[in-house]
Design a protein around this motif. Structure first.
Motif, PDB file in Angstrom:
ATOM      1  N   LYS A 138      -6.195  -6.726   0.053  1.00 31.97           N
ATOM      2  CA  LYS A 138      -5.867  -5.997   1.286  1.00 31.97           C
ATOM      3  C   LYS A 138      -4.399  -5.581   1.295  1.00 31.97           C
ATOM      4  N   VAL A 139      -3.528  -6.475   0.805  1.00 31.48           N
ATOM      5  CA  VAL A 139      -2.094  -6.156   0.743  1.00 31.48           C
ATOM      6  C   VAL A 139      -1.866  -5.007  -0.248  1.00 31.48           C
ATOM      7  N   LYS A 140      -2.545  -5.051  -1.383  1.00 29.99           N
ATOM      8  CA  LYS A 140      -2.408  -3.976  -2.380  1.00 29.99           C
ATOM      9  C   LYS A 140      -2.894  -2.641  -1.808  1.00 29.99           C
ATOM     10  N   ASP A 141      -3.952  -2.700  -1.000  1.00 22.12           N
ATOM     11  CA  ASP A 141      -4.446  -1.474  -0.356  1.00 22.12           C
ATOM     12  C   ASP A 141      -3.397  -0.905   0.604  1.00 22.12           C
ATOM     13  N   LEU A 142      -2.710  -1.789   1.315  1.00 18.03           N
ATOM     14  CA  LEU A 142      -1.639  -1.325   2.211  1.00 18.03           C
ATOM     15  C   LEU A 142      -0.526  -0.662   1.406  1.00 18.03           C
ATOM     16  N   LEU A 143      -0.203  -1.248   0.257  1.00 15.12           N
ATOM     17  CA  LEU A 143       0.836  -0.673  -0.605  1.00 15.12           C
ATOM     18  C   LEU A 143       0.396   0.696  -1.122  1.00 15.12           C
ATOM     19  N   LYS A 144      -0.856   0.776  -1.531  1.00 12.90           N
ATOM     20  CA  LYS A 144      -1.393   2.032  -2.062  1.00 12.90           C
ATOM     21  C   LYS A 144      -1.376   3.130  -0.997  1.00 12.90           C
ATOM     22  N   ASP A 145      -1.642   2.744   0.241  1.00 17.66           N
ATOM     23  CA  ASP A 145      -1.620   3.701   1.351  1.00 17.66           C
ATOM     24  C   ASP A 145      -0.199   3.951   1.857  1.00 17.66           C
ATOM     25  N   LYS A 146       0.773   3.340   1.193  1.00 19.06           N
ATOM     26  CA  LYS A 146       2.199   3.495   1.517  1.00 19.06           C
ATOM     27  C   LYS A 146       2.532   3.030   2.939  1.00 19.06           C
ATOM     28  N   GLN A 147       1.828   1.986   3.396  1.00 11.31           N
ATOM     29  CA  GLN A 147       2.128   1.412   4.709  1.00 11.31           C
ATOM     30  C   GLN A 147       3.150   0.289   4.604  1.00 11.31           C
ATOM     31  N   ILE A 148       3.316  -0.245   3.374  1.00  6.13           N
ATOM     32  CA  ILE A 148       4.324  -1.287   3.143  1.00  6.13           C
ATOM     33  C   ILE A 148       5.058  -0.982   1.839  1.00  6.13           C
ATOM     34  N   SER A 149       6.229  -1.611   1.661  1.00  6.23           N
ATOM     35  CA  SER A 149       7.006  -1.400   0.432  1.00  6.23           C
ATOM     36  C   SER A 149       6.579  -2.415  -0.629  1.00  6.23           C
ATOM     37  N   GLU A 150       7.048  -2.201  -1.856  1.00 10.14           N
ATOM     38  CA  GLU A 150       6.727  -3.119  -2.938  1.00 10.14           C
ATOM     39  C   GLU A 150       7.329  -4.497  -2.691  1.00 10.14           C
ATOM     40  N   ASP A 151       8.512  -4.539  -2.097  1.00 12.40           N
ATOM     41  CA  ASP A 151       9.135  -5.826  -1.775  1.00 12.40           C
ATOM     42  C   ASP A 151       8.281  -6.607  -0.772  1.00 12.40           C
ATOM     43  N   GLU A 152       7.786  -5.897   0.250  1.00  9.24           N
ATOM     44  CA  GLU A 152       6.922  -6.557   1.232  1.00  9.24           C
ATOM     45  C   GLU A 152       5.635  -7.058   0.576  1.00  9.24           C
ATOM     46  N   GLU A 153       5.129  -6.271  -0.360  1.00 12.04           N
ATOM     47  CA  GLU A 153       3.906  -6.676  -1.065  1.00 12.04           C
ATOM     48  C   GLU A 153       4.162  -7.955  -1.863  1.00 12.04           C
ATOM     49  N   ARG A 154       5.272  -7.998  -2.615  1.00 13.45           N
ATOM     50  CA  ARG A 154       5.602  -9.185  -3.404  1.00 13.45           C
ATOM     51  C   ARG A 154       5.790 -10.406  -2.512  1.00 13.45           C
ATOM     52  N   ARG A 155       6.494 -10.207  -1.403  1.00 14.94           N
ATOM     53  CA  ARG A 155       6.727 -11.300  -0.459  1.00 14.94           C
ATOM     54  C   ARG A 155       5.394 -11.806   0.111  1.00 14.94           C
ATOM     55  N   ALA A 156       4.511 -10.889   0.491  1.00 11.86           N
ATOM     56  CA  ALA A 156       3.207 -11.267   1.047  1.00 11.86           C
ATOM     57  C   ALA A 156       2.368 -12.002   0.004  1.00 11.86           C
TER      58      ALA A 156
END
Length: 185
Positions: A138-156
């Protein structure tokens, strides 16, 4: 969004632990527990009813369960349902009271039960890891949709992994406690 994903993952992982605890309470350890007969269904009044709805279930002492059907005509069906169940205990009937005496477990049976406990623990860990996989996806999907940054993805991802590690450790604790209970008799 990320907090919702983490909260959902935490809730689902907690449910996996609860399911494991519930499954392990139904395991016979030589000590009497009313949870041992929770899953038994009795043919009564034209349908299959849970044992605790047609009889009172109480502990006699640390090694016996006393079952008293509310209706005298249900003594036979309750006894048959207990015999047909997979708890491996033969009921003793005295009038309208059915007594289940817990025989002490043999060393071999304890080892089998300990293996079963380990297997149940491993199943719970798999369920927790599946929840982690879903949350990370789900987090990767948010990243793919550009709703979060890569840093936020790594942190999550790191936070979800820490959550997973904590719940896996809880599973290990529950399994260890049950194995200790089994082997201490």
């Amino acid at each position: 969004m990320i907090n919702d994903i983490k909260t959902d993952a935490q809730t689902r992982m907690g449910k996996s632990i609860d399911a494991l605890r519930h499954e392990l309470t139904r395991l016979r350890t030589g000590r009497a527990s009313t949870a041992l007969v929770d899953g038994i269904k009795v043919p009564a009044y034209g349908s299959e009813m849970p044992l605790n709805q047609v009889a009172s279930v109480a502990l006699g002492d640390s090694r016996s369960i006393i079952i008293t059907p509310f209706d005298k005509s249900l003594v036979g069906p309750v006894e048959k349902a207990i015999l047909a169940s997979d708890i491996g205990i033969t009921p003793t009937t005295a009038g309208t009271v059915i007594r289940l005496n817990m025989p002490p477990l043999t060393e071999e049976r304890r080892r089998e039960l300990a293996k079963h406990v380990s297997h149940e623990g491993e199943s719970a860990k798999i369920a927790i890891r599946n929840v982690r996989r879903d949350a990370i996806q789900k987090v990767k999907d948010l990243l793919k949709d550009k709703q979060i940054s890569e840093d936020e993805e790594r942190r999550a991802d790191d936070e979800i992994q820490k959550l997973t590690d904590r719940f896996v450790k809880d599973v290990d604790g529950v399994v260890k406690a049950k194995e200790d209970e089994l082997m201490s008799m």
